[in-house]
Design a protein around this motif. Structure first.
Motif, mmCIF file in Angstrom:
data_model
loop_
_atom_site.group_PDB
_atom_site.id
_atom_site.type_symbol
_atom_site.label_atom_id
_atom_site.label_comp_id
_atom_site.label_asym_id
_atom_site.label_seq_id
_atom_site.Cartn_x
_atom_site.Cartn_y
_atom_site.Cartn_z
ATOM 1 N N GLY A 38 9.279 -4.269 -16.343
ATOM 2 C CA GLY A 38 10.699 -4.576 -16.221
ATOM 3 C C GLY A 38 11.230 -4.324 -14.824
ATOM 4 N N ILE A 39 10.719 -3.277 -14.162
ATOM 5 C CA ILE A 39 11.117 -3.002 -12.785
ATOM 6 C C ILE A 39 10.412 -3.960 -11.832
ATOM 7 N N ALA A 40 9.132 -4.224 -12.067
ATOM 8 C CA ALA A 40 8.397 -5.154 -11.207
ATOM 9 C C ALA A 40 9.009 -6.551 -11.240
ATOM 10 N N ARG A 41 9.616 -6.921 -12.371
ATOM 11 C CA ARG A 41 10.205 -8.261 -12.488
ATOM 12 C C ARG A 41 11.369 -8.455 -11.531
ATOM 13 N N TRP A 42 12.143 -7.382 -11.301
ATOM 14 C CA TRP A 42 13.381 -7.529 -10.532
ATOM 15 C C TRP A 42 13.306 -6.944 -9.126
ATOM 16 N N THR A 43 12.205 -6.301 -8.767
ATOM 17 C CA THR A 43 12.085 -5.650 -7.465
ATOM 18 C C THR A 43 10.744 -6.011 -6.837
ATOM 19 N N PRO A 44 10.577 -5.749 -5.542
ATOM 20 C CA PRO A 44 9.271 -5.990 -4.904
ATOM 21 C C PRO A 44 8.296 -4.820 -5.046
ATOM 22 N N MET A 45 8.482 -3.986 -6.070
ATOM 23 C CA MET A 45 7.570 -2.853 -6.284
ATOM 24 C C MET A 45 6.150 -3.338 -6.552
ATOM 25 N N PRO A 46 5.123 -2.587 -6.098
ATOM 26 C CA PRO A 46 3.747 -2.921 -6.469
ATOM 27 C C PRO A 46 3.587 -2.859 -7.991
ATOM 28 N N SER A 47 2.740 -3.728 -8.518
ATOM 29 C CA SER A 47 2.487 -3.729 -9.960
ATOM 30 C C SER A 47 1.014 -4.072 -10.189
ATOM 31 N N PRO A 48 0.244 -3.168 -10.828
ATOM 32 C CA PRO A 48 0.699 -1.888 -11.400
ATOM 33 C C PRO A 48 1.055 -0.877 -10.316
ATOM 34 N N PHE A 49 1.925 0.062 -10.690
ATOM 35 C CA PHE A 49 2.349 1.121 -9.771
ATOM 36 C C PHE A 49 1.500 2.342 -10.078
ATOM 37 N N ASP A 50 0.478 2.564 -9.239
ATOM 38 C CA ASP A 50 -0.516 3.603 -9.522
ATOM 39 C C ASP A 50 -0.328 4.822 -8.611
ATOM 40 N N MET A 51 -1.293 5.722 -8.653
ATOM 41 C CA MET A 51 -1.212 6.954 -7.868
ATOM 42 C C MET A 51 -1.073 6.656 -6.380
ATOM 43 N N GLU A 52 -1.866 5.721 -5.880
ATOM 44 C CA GLU A 52 -1.806 5.367 -4.460
ATOM 45 C C GLU A 52 -0.415 4.841 -4.094
ATOM 46 N N ALA A 53 0.139 3.982 -4.952
ATOM 47 C CA ALA A 53 1.477 3.449 -4.696
ATOM 48 C C ALA A 53 2.519 4.554 -4.727
ATOM 49 N N GLY A 54 2.354 5.510 -5.644
ATOM 50 C CA GLY A 54 3.300 6.609 -5.752
ATOM 51 C C GLY A 54 3.298 7.506 -4.530
ATOM 52 N N VAL A 55 2.101 7.844 -4.041
ATOM 53 C CA VAL A 55 1.994 8.677 -2.845
ATOM 54 C C VAL A 55 2.635 7.980 -1.652
ATOM 55 N N ALA A 56 2.357 6.688 -1.508
ATOM 56 C CA ALA A 56 2.929 5.922 -0.393
ATOM 57 C C ALA A 56 4.444 5.834 -0.522
ATOM 58 N N TYR A 57 4.932 5.685 -1.743
ATOM 59 C CA TYR A 57 6.376 5.578 -1.982
ATOM 60 C C TYR A 57 7.089 6.860 -1.582
ATOM 61 N N LEU A 58 6.570 7.994 -2.019
ATOM 62 C CA LEU A 58 7.186 9.271 -1.670
ATOM 63 C C LEU A 58 7.107 9.536 -0.166
ATOM 64 N N LYS A 59 6.021 9.113 0.462
ATOM 65 C CA LYS A 59 5.890 9.292 1.913
ATOM 66 C C LYS A 59 6.953 8.482 2.641
ATOM 67 N N ARG A 60 7.142 7.223 2.227
ATOM 68 C CA ARG A 60 8.176 6.386 2.853
ATOM 69 C C ARG A 60 9.563 6.942 2.591
ATOM 70 N N ALA A 61 9.789 7.412 1.368
ATOM 71 C CA ALA A 61 11.103 7.972 1.027
ATOM 72 C C ALA A 61 11.402 9.186 1.897
ATOM 73 N N HIS A 62 10.410 10.063 2.062
ATOM 74 C CA HIS A 62 10.610 11.262 2.876
ATOM 75 C C HIS A 62 10.888 10.901 4.327
ATOM 76 N N HIS A 63 10.158 9.942 4.851
ATOM 77 C CA HIS A 63 10.371 9.523 6.242
ATOM 78 C C HIS A 63 11.758 8.899 6.401
ATOM 79 N N GLY A 64 12.143 8.049 5.456
ATOM 80 C CA GLY A 64 13.452 7.420 5.531
ATOM 81 C C GLY A 64 14.586 8.420 5.479
ATOM 82 N N ARG A 65 14.390 9.496 4.720
ATOM 83 C CA ARG A 65 15.427 10.522 4.607
ATOM 84 C C ARG A 65 15.463 11.418 5.837
ATOM 85 N N THR A 66 14.322 11.942 6.246
ATOM 86 C CA THR A 66 14.317 12.882 7.371
ATOM 87 C C THR A 66 14.676 12.197 8.682
ATOM 88 N N SER A 67 14.441 10.885 8.789
ATOM 89 C CA SER A 67 14.807 10.147 9.996
ATOM 90 C C SER A 67 16.249 9.643 9.933
#
Length: 202
Positions: A38-67
């Motif tokens: 349902g989320i993949a249908r409406w967003t450009p999220m990777p699908s399936p959203f696996d461990m690798e995608a999750g780690v990359a997502y949190l890394k980008r989120a942290h960089h976007g916030r701290t910067s």
């Protein structure tokens, strides 16, 4: 506001919700939330959203916030496990506008989490960040998301659709907006609520 750098860290609270920064120990919950067709249908999220995608997502989120490039907060009740996400990005300092977005995990929908979180972040954007135009980009077929936009006081604009390409192919996004600077506008009312809540002048 110095639009080139958004504040970090922040926590927004109200209506039983706590919007907090993502943490590294949110990884398992994040994957559970975003590995959803349902989320993949409406967003450009990777699908399936696996461990690798999750780690990359949190890394980008942290960089976007701290910067200071974006605001990206986990939606929680009482600061606990994440139930979704709300974000603000793409600030135009000259126009005093920015885009917002939101998503809620499949098991937590229809509880008012999206509308409550969007209202909280919209109020913060108007009162503390001094933004005068807030934008949402939504596929018109995503009726649940358009209902949230309407509930929070956003209105559909006449802007040309924006192309988005995701795992399920391309889609066209309509633009919704909330304006301030007009007496009695929804964003002005939200700013006044935020000013009382956070003790700030608007």
């Amino acid at each position: 506001m110095a639009a080139s750098r958004l504040p970090f860290p922040i926590t927004l609270t109200g209506d039983g919700l706590v919007l907090r920064e993502w943490r590294s120990d949110d990884l398992v919950d994040l994957i559970d939330l975003l590995d959803d067709p349902g989320i993949a249908r409406w967003t450009p999220m990777p699908s399936p959203f696996d461990m690798e995608a999750g780690v990359a997502y949190l890394k980008r989120a942290h960089h976007g916030r701290t910067s200071g490039q974006r605001i990206q907060l986990a939606i929680t009740e009482r600061g606990g496990r994440p139930l979704g996400e709300v974000l603000l990005f793409g600030i135009d300092a000259g126009l005093k506008e920015a885009e917002l977005g939101y998503l809620v995990g499949a098991r937590h929908r229809r509880l008012g989490l999206a509308s409550g979180s969007l209202s909280l972040l919209s109020a913060y954007a108007g009162s503390t960040l001094k933004l005068s135009r807030l934008l949402l980009r939504i596929d018109p077929a995503n009726t649940a998301s358009t209902a949230v936009a309407r509930r929070c006081g956003y209105t559909l604009t006449g802007d040309a659709p924006i192309l988005q390409v995701g795992p399920h192919g391309p889609s066209s996004l309509d633009t919704w907006e909330m304006m301030t600077g007009h007496p009695g506008s929804r964003l002005d009312r939200l700013k006044n609520v935020a000013a009382r809540r956070y003790g700030r002048r608007t």
